[in-house]
Write an enzyme that holds these catalytic residues in place. Structure first.
Site: not given
Ligand code: AMP
Length: 226
Positions: A15, A90, A127, A158, A169
Site C-alpha cells: 500500500k 482500518r 521493511r 520497524r 498484525r
Molecule cells: P502502518 O504503517 O499503516 O502499518 O501502521 C502502523 C501502526 O500504526 C499500525 O499497526 C497501528 O498500530 C497504527 N495505525 C496506523 N493507521 C491506523 C488506523 N487507521 N487505525 C488504527 N491504528 C492505526
C-alpha cells in the site's frame, strides 16, 4: 474532479509504495496514518506517547484518535484536489466516519490490494523505516534504499515488523480491517488489484483500474458517497 482514493490491503501488501507512486504521479498528497503516528511517537507528543505502546504490540490505535487525525489532515488545502489515504480506514467505524467526511466531497475510489499471507510475512521482514524521523523507506524501482528520502537518516527495521508482531498484525487485519472489503465491494468505485505481481505491474493495474472506477463512479446515480 478531485481524485480521492483509499488503499486497502493487509500489512505488507505494498500500500505504502503504491500509494506513494500514485500520489506522486497525480500531484496529490499521500496521507499515511502510520507515518503520522510514527512521527508523533518520534516527537514525543501526547498522542505519540499513548500510541507507541499500542503500535509496538501490533494493535490498532483508537478510532477516535485516528479519525481526528484524518479529519484534520483532509481539511488542509493540499488535499482539496484529492489524496491517497494509506492505512486508513482500518475498521468499519473509521470507514463510516470517512463516508461522513466524504459526503460533501465525493467520489471515494477504493483500491484493495490482494496478496497471499505467506508472501506478506516474507516482505515484512525486509521493511525499513528512518531511525531519525520514522518515515517508511520504500524501494524505488527494485533498488533497496540506503537512507531516508526525507531527512537522510539511517534506516532500521520497524519495532512492529518482528516475526511474532507481524503475525499478530495480520490477525488484527483479518479481524478488524478485512471486513472493509465487504463494506466497499458493492460500490462502483471499488477495484481489486493483484498485489503479488511485480511492483511496476501493480502500479499499472492500479492506474488503469482507477480510470475505470472514475468512469463507473461518474455514471452512478444516488446521493451516497461513492
Ligand atoms: P502502518 O504503517 O499503516 O502499518 O501502521 C502502523 C501502526 O500504526 C499500525 O499497526 C497501528 O498500530 C497504527 N495505525 C496506523 N493507521 C491506523 C488506523 N487507521 N487505525 C488504527 N491504528 C492505526
Amino acid at each position: 474532479m478531485a481524485l480521492n482514493l483509499i488503499m486497502l490491503g493487509p500489512p505488507g501488501a505494498g500500500k505504502g509504495t503504491q500509494a506513494e507512486r500514485f500520489a506522486r504521479a497525480r500531484g496529490i498528497p499521500r496521507i499515511s496514518t502510520g507515518d503520522i503516528l510514527r512521527e508523533a511517537v518520534h516527537e514525543g507528543t501526547e498522542v505519540g506517547v499513548r500510541a507507541k505502546v499500542v503500535m509496538d504490540r501490533g494493535d490498532l490505535v483508537g478510532d477516535d484518535v485516528v479519525i481526528g487525525i484524518v479529519r484534520e489532515r483532509l481539511n488542509r488545502p493540499d488535499a482539496s484536489d484529492g489524496f491517497v489515504l494509506d492505512g486508513f480506514p482500518r475498521t468499519v467505524a473509521q470507514a463510516v466516519a470517512l463516508d461522513d467526511i466524504m459526503a460533501v466531497r465525493p467520489p471515494l475510489i477504493v483500491v484493495d490490494i490482494v496478496v497471499p499471507e505467506s508472501e506478506l510475512v516474507r516482505r515484512l521482514s525486509f521493511r525499513l523505516i528512518c531511525a531519525d524521523c520514522g518515515v517508511t523507506a520504500h524501494p524505488g524501482n527494485g533498488a533497496a534504499p540506503v537512507s531516508c528520502r526525507k531527512c537522510g537518516g539511517p534506516l532500521i527495521q520497524r519495532t512492529d515488523d518482528t516475526d511474532a508482531v507481524v503475525r499478530g498484525r495480520l490477525g488484527v487485519y483479518r479481524r478488524d480491517t478485512k471486513p472493509l472489503v465487504e463494506y466497499y465491494r458493492s460500490r462502483p468505485t471499488f477495484c481489486s488489484i493483484d498485489g503479488a505481481q511485480a511492483a511496476d505491474q501493480v502500479t499499472a493495474d492500479i492506474a488503469a483500474a482507477v480510470e475505470a472506477a472514475i468512469g463507473r463512479g461518474a455514471r452512478a446515480v444516488g446521493g451516497r458517497a461513492l
